[in-house]
Write an enzyme that holds these catalytic residues in place. Structure first.
Site, mmCIF file in Angstrom:
data_model
loop_
_atom_site.group_PDB
_atom_site.id
_atom_site.type_symbol
_atom_site.label_atom_id
_atom_site.label_comp_id
_atom_site.label_asym_id
_atom_site.label_seq_id
_atom_site.Cartn_x
_atom_site.Cartn_y
_atom_site.Cartn_z
ATOM 1 N N CYS A 227 29.042 68.916 35.577
ATOM 2 C CA CYS A 227 28.072 68.778 34.485
ATOM 3 C C CYS A 227 26.641 68.770 35.004
ATOM 4 C CB CYS A 227 28.361 67.530 33.664
ATOM 5 S SG CYS A 227 28.097 65.974 34.538
ATOM 6 N N CYS A 392 17.187 79.081 42.914
ATOM 7 C CA CYS A 392 17.845 78.528 41.731
ATOM 8 C C CYS A 392 17.509 77.042 41.668
ATOM 9 C CB CYS A 392 19.361 78.770 41.765
ATOM 10 S SG CYS A 392 20.205 77.879 43.088
#
Length: 438
Positions: A227, A392
């Site tokens: 998550c 990223c």
């Protein structure tokens, strides 16, 4: 300054009060244990009043409530799933709840981990959860295990409880919990939640399968998303965590309908549930068959090739020549060296924050070959010397992108793109502390 002094004094007072409260809680716990031993066969008036709305259910009754009172449950993980599951177990009157977690409360936890509050940021999650649960129900016992679950301590901790709730977010711990529960003959209530989806099942219950029956081998590390990387809506973890508590209660009561051999899927997009039948117990399962080859716990980090923590994973897919540090990239920017910076986060994350002059090419588009060299270089493709760097959020997806793009660049005789180690989080830590972190 006067304000700083006042804040420091208040913080000191709070630490002292917390210490005193902890001592008083322990005294109360000891006293309760003494009396509970003498009244475990009956409910007191307070308990009858507290649990009356569920005692009148034919599925529970007085004897069912006594079963809950005698039961002990270990919740592994005091996060998005562990908070709602332990909350409802405490509310239902499960007599002994154990909370295991190695982490501390962070601001990023609060949207989904509702046992924790702004005032408990920085505390251990187990202490924060224990305090909340005991405020809710002072008649139950809450034990804390502020440690990372390992092969060395798992059996010792789990053997103290009747049922184990897997509220973790990593593959290695799932295998560890499964194997420990099989060895100890304890049911394992397993849930997971990611983005707007969740799933739930029960392993090692009666004649049902264990986790290894369905997943004999772990997935490649680069295919696993938690998550922290993929995101999750707090309400999804709430739904799955509450259902984990429900399954646990059904097991304690001995009721029918336990999700053993079945997988419950929840789609938050459509608010729909699907109930799938799973394969049965595997005859040659290494863990739970009649003649198992797995008779002791192993090194699960080695087995899964990934860390047994819910913290952000760090892939290591590239050679040193294919990577640069954020400090090295900062030097390139400062020297005004011509280059292209490709940010492979999704468009929604790119909108949150981005480095100057970066080009957004999402990793999904790269891996599915929807966008390639031309999209990245544009008019710069004719310049053989242009350097391409890929960034990223944390330095994982950028490695996947470089590994995918490298042969495409090589085919055109272009320099191989390079990954920026640690991504934007490393940029914030080591270059610009004002750059947003999420």
């Amino acid at each position: 300054m006067e304000g700083d002094t006042e804040i420091a004094e208040l913080e000191s007072d709070i630490r002292t009060l917390r210490k005193q409260l902890k001592e008083k809680v322990q005294q109360l716990k000891t006293l309760k244990k003494h009396f509970q031993k003498n009244c475990i066969t009956k409910l007191n008036n307070n308990e009858i009043a507290r649990y009356s709305r569920q005692i009148i259910l034919s599925e529970i009754g007085v004897q069912g409530q006594l079963k809950l009172k005698r039961a002990s449950v270990l919740v592994v993980g005091a996060g998005g799933l562990g908070c709602p599951s332990s909350l409802y177990l405490a509310g239902a009157g499960v007599g002994h709840i154990g909370i295991l977690d190695y982490d501390e409360v962070e601001l990023t936890n609060l949207h989904r981990q509702l046992l924790h509050t702004e005032s408990t940021v920085g505390l251990t999650k187990v202490d924060s959860a224990r305090d909340y649960l005991q405020e809710l129900n002072s008649q139950i016992e809450v034990s804390t295990h502020h440690t990372q679950l390992t092969s060395d301590n798992a059996l010792t901790i789990l053997e103290q409880y009747d049922i184990v709730v897997d509220a973790t977010d990593n593959v290695a711990t799932r295998y560890l919990l499964n194997d420990a529960c099989v060895l100890l003959k304890k049911p394992l209530v397993s849930g997971s939640a990611l983005q707007l989806e969740g799933q739930l099942t029960v392993y090692n219950h009666k004649s049902g399968p264990c986790y290894r029956c369905l997943f004999p081998n772990p997935p490649p590390p680069e295919t696993v998303t938690n998550c922290g990387d993929g995101g999750v809506l707090g309400a999804i973890t709430g739904v799955i965590g509450a259902l984990q508590a429900l399954e646990t209660i059904k097991i304690i009561l001995g009721n029918d309908g336990v999700l053993s051999g079945r997988l419950l899927l929840f789609d938050g997009h459509q608010s729909s549930f699907r109930n799938l039948k799973l394969r049965g117990k595997k005859a040659d399962c290494v863990a739970c068959s009649d003649n198992p080859s797995l008779t002791k716990l192993i090194d699960y980090e080695q087995f899964c090739s990934m860390k047994a923590t819910d913290k952000d994973s760090h892939l290591d897919l590239l050679s040193p020549e294919e990577r640069i540090t954020v400090q090295e990239y900062k030097s390139i920017v400062d020297s005004k060296q011509r280059h292209v910076l490709v940010d492979v986060r999704g468009a929604n994350q790119f909108e949150i924050c981005q480095l100057p002059c970066s080009v957004n090419v999402p990793i999904e588009d790269i891996l599915k070959n929807r966008r390639g060299v031309t999209d990245i270089l544009g008019s710069s493709e004719s310049d053989d010397e242009v350097a391409v760097f890929v960034v990223c959020r944390r330095g994982n997806d950028s490695q996947l992108a470089v590994r995918h793009l490298a042969p495409l660049f090589k085919e055109r005789g272009l320099p191989t793109p390079r990954d920026i180690v640690g991504g934007l989080h490393a940029w914030t830590r080591n270059v610009d502390k004002e750059f947003p972190i999420y």
